[in-house]
Design a protein around this motif. Structure first.
Motif, mmCIF file in Angstrom:
data_model
loop_
_atom_site.group_PDB
_atom_site.id
_atom_site.type_symbol
_atom_site.label_atom_id
_atom_site.label_comp_id
_atom_site.label_asym_id
_atom_site.label_seq_id
_atom_site.Cartn_x
_atom_site.Cartn_y
_atom_site.Cartn_z
ATOM 1 N N TRP A 92 -16.003 -3.918 -6.816
ATOM 2 C CA TRP A 92 -15.960 -2.453 -6.977
ATOM 3 C C TRP A 92 -17.349 -1.850 -6.824
ATOM 4 C CZ3 TRP A 92 -18.297 0.419 -10.980
ATOM 5 C CH2 TRP A 92 -17.934 1.777 -11.034
ATOM 6 N N ALA A 93 -18.328 -2.395 -7.543
ATOM 7 C CA ALA A 93 -19.670 -1.814 -7.549
ATOM 8 C C ALA A 93 -20.350 -1.930 -6.190
ATOM 9 C CB ALA A 93 -20.527 -2.487 -8.624
ATOM 10 N N ASN A 94 -20.115 -3.025 -5.482
ATOM 11 C CA ASN A 94 -20.782 -3.229 -4.191
ATOM 12 C C ASN A 94 -20.123 -2.490 -3.040
ATOM 13 O OD1 ASN A 94 -22.932 -4.841 -5.007
ATOM 14 N ND2 ASN A 94 -21.812 -6.756 -4.729
ATOM 15 N N ASN A 95 -18.842 -2.167 -3.183
ATOM 16 C CA ASN A 95 -18.100 -1.627 -2.045
ATOM 17 C C ASN A 95 -17.568 -0.216 -2.244
ATOM 18 O OD1 ASN A 95 -18.164 -4.107 -0.372
ATOM 19 N ND2 ASN A 95 -16.981 -4.956 -2.064
ATOM 20 N N LEU A 96 -17.869 0.406 -3.368
ATOM 21 C CA LEU A 96 -17.422 1.769 -3.606
ATOM 22 C C LEU A 96 -17.949 2.686 -2.503
ATOM 23 C CD1 LEU A 96 -15.857 3.392 -5.779
ATOM 24 C CD2 LEU A 96 -18.047 3.829 -6.883
ATOM 25 N N GLU A 97 -17.063 3.526 -1.965
ATOM 26 C CA GLU A 97 -17.478 4.434 -0.901
ATOM 27 C C GLU A 97 -18.589 5.358 -1.403
ATOM 28 O OE1 GLU A 97 -16.509 4.431 2.186
ATOM 29 O OE2 GLU A 97 -14.929 2.916 1.995
ATOM 30 N N HIS A 98 -19.509 5.704 -0.518
ATOM 31 C CA HIS A 98 -20.658 6.521 -0.929
ATOM 32 C C HIS A 98 -20.237 7.873 -1.496
ATOM 33 C CE1 HIS A 98 -24.060 4.032 0.444
ATOM 34 N NE2 HIS A 98 -23.161 3.531 1.270
ATOM 35 N N ASP A 99 -19.207 8.460 -0.928
ATOM 36 C CA ASP A 99 -18.742 9.754 -1.430
ATOM 37 C C ASP A 99 -18.191 9.644 -2.847
ATOM 38 O OD1 ASP A 99 -19.476 10.976 0.916
ATOM 39 O OD2 ASP A 99 -17.462 10.990 1.775
ATOM 40 N N ASP A 100 -17.776 8.433 -3.232
ATOM 41 C CA ASP A 100 -17.174 8.242 -4.556
ATOM 42 C C ASP A 100 -18.187 7.899 -5.639
ATOM 43 O OD1 ASP A 100 -14.665 8.754 -3.539
ATOM 44 O OD2 ASP A 100 -14.199 6.650 -3.166
ATOM 45 N N LEU A 101 -19.433 7.655 -5.257
ATOM 46 C CA LEU A 101 -20.440 7.280 -6.256
ATOM 47 C C LEU A 101 -20.652 8.378 -7.288
ATOM 48 C CD1 LEU A 101 -23.144 5.649 -3.943
ATOM 49 C CD2 LEU A 101 -21.616 4.459 -5.526
ATOM 50 N N ASN A 102 -20.496 9.629 -6.866
ATOM 51 C CA ASN A 102 -20.672 10.762 -7.769
ATOM 52 C C ASN A 102 -19.347 11.276 -8.320
ATOM 53 O OD1 ASN A 102 -23.743 11.680 -7.354
ATOM 54 N ND2 ASN A 102 -22.931 11.006 -5.385
ATOM 55 N N VAL A 103 -18.248 10.566 -7.965
ATOM 56 C CA VAL A 103 -16.905 11.043 -8.339
ATOM 57 C C VAL A 103 -16.178 10.058 -9.239
ATOM 58 C CG1 VAL A 103 -14.624 11.635 -7.433
ATOM 59 C CG2 VAL A 103 -16.673 12.444 -6.249
ATOM 60 N N ILE B 133 -24.721 6.991 -21.143
ATOM 61 C CA ILE B 133 -25.096 8.300 -21.669
ATOM 62 C C ILE B 133 -26.118 8.969 -20.735
ATOM 63 C CG2 ILE B 133 -26.213 9.506 -23.590
ATOM 64 C CD1 ILE B 133 -25.063 7.290 -25.432
ATOM 65 N N PHE B 134 -27.116 8.210 -20.294
ATOM 66 C CA PHE B 134 -28.125 8.732 -19.367
ATOM 67 C C PHE B 134 -27.459 9.145 -18.049
ATOM 68 C CE2 PHE B 134 -31.474 8.744 -16.269
ATOM 69 C CZ PHE B 134 -32.659 8.990 -16.947
ATOM 70 N N PHE B 135 -26.574 8.298 -17.546
ATOM 71 C CA PHE B 135 -25.858 8.546 -16.292
ATOM 72 C C PHE B 135 -25.097 9.870 -16.343
ATOM 73 C CE2 PHE B 135 -21.949 7.761 -13.715
ATOM 74 C CZ PHE B 135 -22.523 7.485 -12.478
ATOM 75 N N TYR B 136 -24.352 10.095 -17.432
ATOM 76 C CA TYR B 136 -23.578 11.335 -17.567
ATOM 77 C C TYR B 136 -24.493 12.552 -17.689
ATOM 78 C CZ TYR B 136 -19.021 9.017 -18.095
ATOM 79 O OH TYR B 136 -17.856 8.314 -17.882
ATOM 80 N N LYS B 137 -25.575 12.430 -18.444
ATOM 81 C CA LYS B 137 -26.507 13.564 -18.564
ATOM 82 C C LYS B 137 -27.119 13.898 -17.209
ATOM 83 C CE LYS B 137 -27.937 13.136 -23.424
ATOM 84 N NZ LYS B 137 -29.078 12.871 -24.343
ATOM 85 N N HIS B 138 -27.459 12.867 -16.461
ATOM 86 C CA HIS B 138 -28.012 13.057 -15.119
ATOM 87 C C HIS B 138 -27.031 13.821 -14.230
ATOM 88 C CE1 HIS B 138 -30.038 12.138 -11.341
ATOM 89 N NE2 HIS B 138 -28.964 11.525 -10.891
ATOM 90 N N LEU B 139 -25.759 13.437 -14.272
ATOM 91 C CA LEU B 139 -24.747 14.129 -13.469
ATOM 92 C C LEU B 139 -24.548 15.561 -13.954
ATOM 93 C CD1 LEU B 139 -22.069 11.310 -13.070
ATOM 94 C CD2 LEU B 139 -23.668 12.135 -11.337
ATOM 95 N N ASP B 140 -24.578 15.769 -15.261
ATOM 96 C CA ASP B 140 -24.412 17.118 -15.811
ATOM 97 C C ASP B 140 -25.544 18.045 -15.380
ATOM 98 O OD1 ASP B 140 -22.050 16.492 -17.072
ATOM 99 O OD2 ASP B 140 -22.982 16.052 -19.008
ATOM 100 N N LEU B 141 -26.685 17.465 -15.030
ATOM 101 C CA LEU B 141 -27.832 18.243 -14.553
ATOM 102 C C LEU B 141 -27.870 18.308 -13.028
ATOM 103 C CD1 LEU B 141 -30.495 16.842 -17.062
ATOM 104 C CD2 LEU B 141 -29.559 19.172 -17.031
ATOM 105 N N SER B 142 -26.706 18.066 -12.410
ATOM 106 C CA SER B 142 -26.562 18.102 -10.946
ATOM 107 C C SER B 142 -27.371 17.005 -10.259
ATOM 108 C CB SER B 142 -26.963 19.478 -10.385
ATOM 109 O OG SER B 142 -26.153 20.500 -10.940
#
Length: 348
Positions: free
Chosen positions: A144-155, A195-204
């Motif tokens: 999953w981690a190695n092959n996730l489509e690039h568009d899905d990394l933020n989704v 937690i860091f990952f989600y905060k990063h996404l919340d800050l666009s």
């Protein structure tokens, strides 16, 4: 020389892995081409870590690589978030390259990620593909981690897998760290990376993966990731998803079984009222109703119809684990021609 890249390493009782980790850094092709420093935090280790770090500092200095050490001199470890923050606090590079002491950098890691980072906006966390050691461990997760489509990394950010790029491959501009405010400093078992990952996404913030294997990701029973309770991860995922459900006036839950019902019962009252149906492929369930029951109050809730997945109207929250049905679930989902992140989110 002002460092361009600071390698950030939290350590607690790292004696078994120091040699392989540090040798992999010294073998980086970037040395001599990019100004690198190594910044570690010894978080109250009780083994020979402190002595060995002093020895390794000499090895790095012979290669003209600064080696800085922050030591938690108490006898009480303060956690991975603390150790990462202290290592960053003694660093000065424009870019931060996070590394776990029990993992091994492949020779081109810093060069590949630094070169790519220069082409990306400063609000980007770069990850990479990795190889697992031993190879047969966590095969579904690795795929999953190695092959996730690039568009899905933020989704695809709500699954039980956690961040869409694994923490030991993170590489980012210092501004990312400053913008988020560092890692949460909690007790053992705190999922500081999620937690860091989600905060990063919340800050666009953006997530990007270099499609090159740049890390050997070690699997062993003492890894810090195993100290994080599944219930804690569930709660974090659920809280963030519910904040984003406010834009939906109604939705369907894909899975009328155990996981779908657990998800339904975990929702706030307002969000439960938005659920129009549960959908499934199980003929024994389709056509029936799910009647929630609260054992504490001994009351039943609003009956929710169970329908065939083909009759479900988006948006949907999919509470099905991927790669568990030989592709049947994925085929069913693809047949609906929905857009992930718009028409549905994965919560499997």
């Amino acid at each position: 020389m002002t460092p361009q890249v600071s390698v950030i390493i939290p350590i607690h009782n790292g004696e078994p892995w120091l040699k392989s980790c540090f040798e992999s850094i010294l073998h980086q092709t970037a040395i001599g081409e990019i100004n690198i420093e190594v910044c570690v935090c010894d978080d109250a280790s009780s083994d020979s870590t402190a002595t060995l770090l002093d020895e390794w500092r000499l090895h790095f200095e012979k290669k003209n690589v600064p080696f800085l050490i922050h030591k938690n001199a108490t006898r009480c470890p303060s956690g991975v978030g603390y150790a990462k923050n202290r290592a960053v606090s003694i660093s000065s590079g424009d870019y931060l390259c996070f590394q776990d002491i029990d993992d091994i950098m492949l020779p081109n890691r810093i060069c590949s990620q630094y070169t790519r980072a220069l082409r990306e906006p400063s609000n980007t966390i770069l990850g990479s593909q990795f190889v697992r050691d031993p190879p047969e461990s966590t095969q579904r997760y690795t795929s999953w981690a190695n092959n996730l489509e690039h568009d899905d990394l933020n989704v695809q950010i709500y699954t039980s897998h956690g961040p869409t790029i694994i923490m030991p491959t993170w590489f980012c501009h210092r501004l990312v760290f400053d913008r988020v405010g560092g890692f949460v400093e909690g007790a053992k078992g705190t999922p500081e990376d999620l937690i860091f990952f989600y905060k990063h996404l919340d800050l666009s913030g953006r997530i990007v993966r270099v499609d090159e294997c740049l890390l050997v990701y070690q699997y062993h029973p003492n890894a810090a990731t195993f100290s994080v309770d599944e219930a804690t991860i569930w709660k974090l995922r659920l809280e963030r998803l519910q904040r984003h459900l406010c834009k939906w006036t109604s939705f369907t839950i894909w899975n009328a079984g155990k996981q779908g019902r657990k998800f339904y019962n975990s929702l706030t009252g307002d969000n439960r009222r938005k659920v129009v149906a549960l959908c499934d492929v199980n003929a024994k369930l389709i056509g029936g109703r799910y009647v929630p029951y609260c054992a504490k109050t001994r009351t039943t809730g609003r009956p929710v119809p169970i329908i065939h997945f083909k009759d479900a109207q988006p948006p949907l929250v999919v509470c099905v684990k991927m790669d568990m049905t030989d592709g049947v679930f994925e085929s069913n989902l693809n047949s609906l021609n929905l857009v992930e992140g718009v028409d549905y989110v994965m919560f499997g």
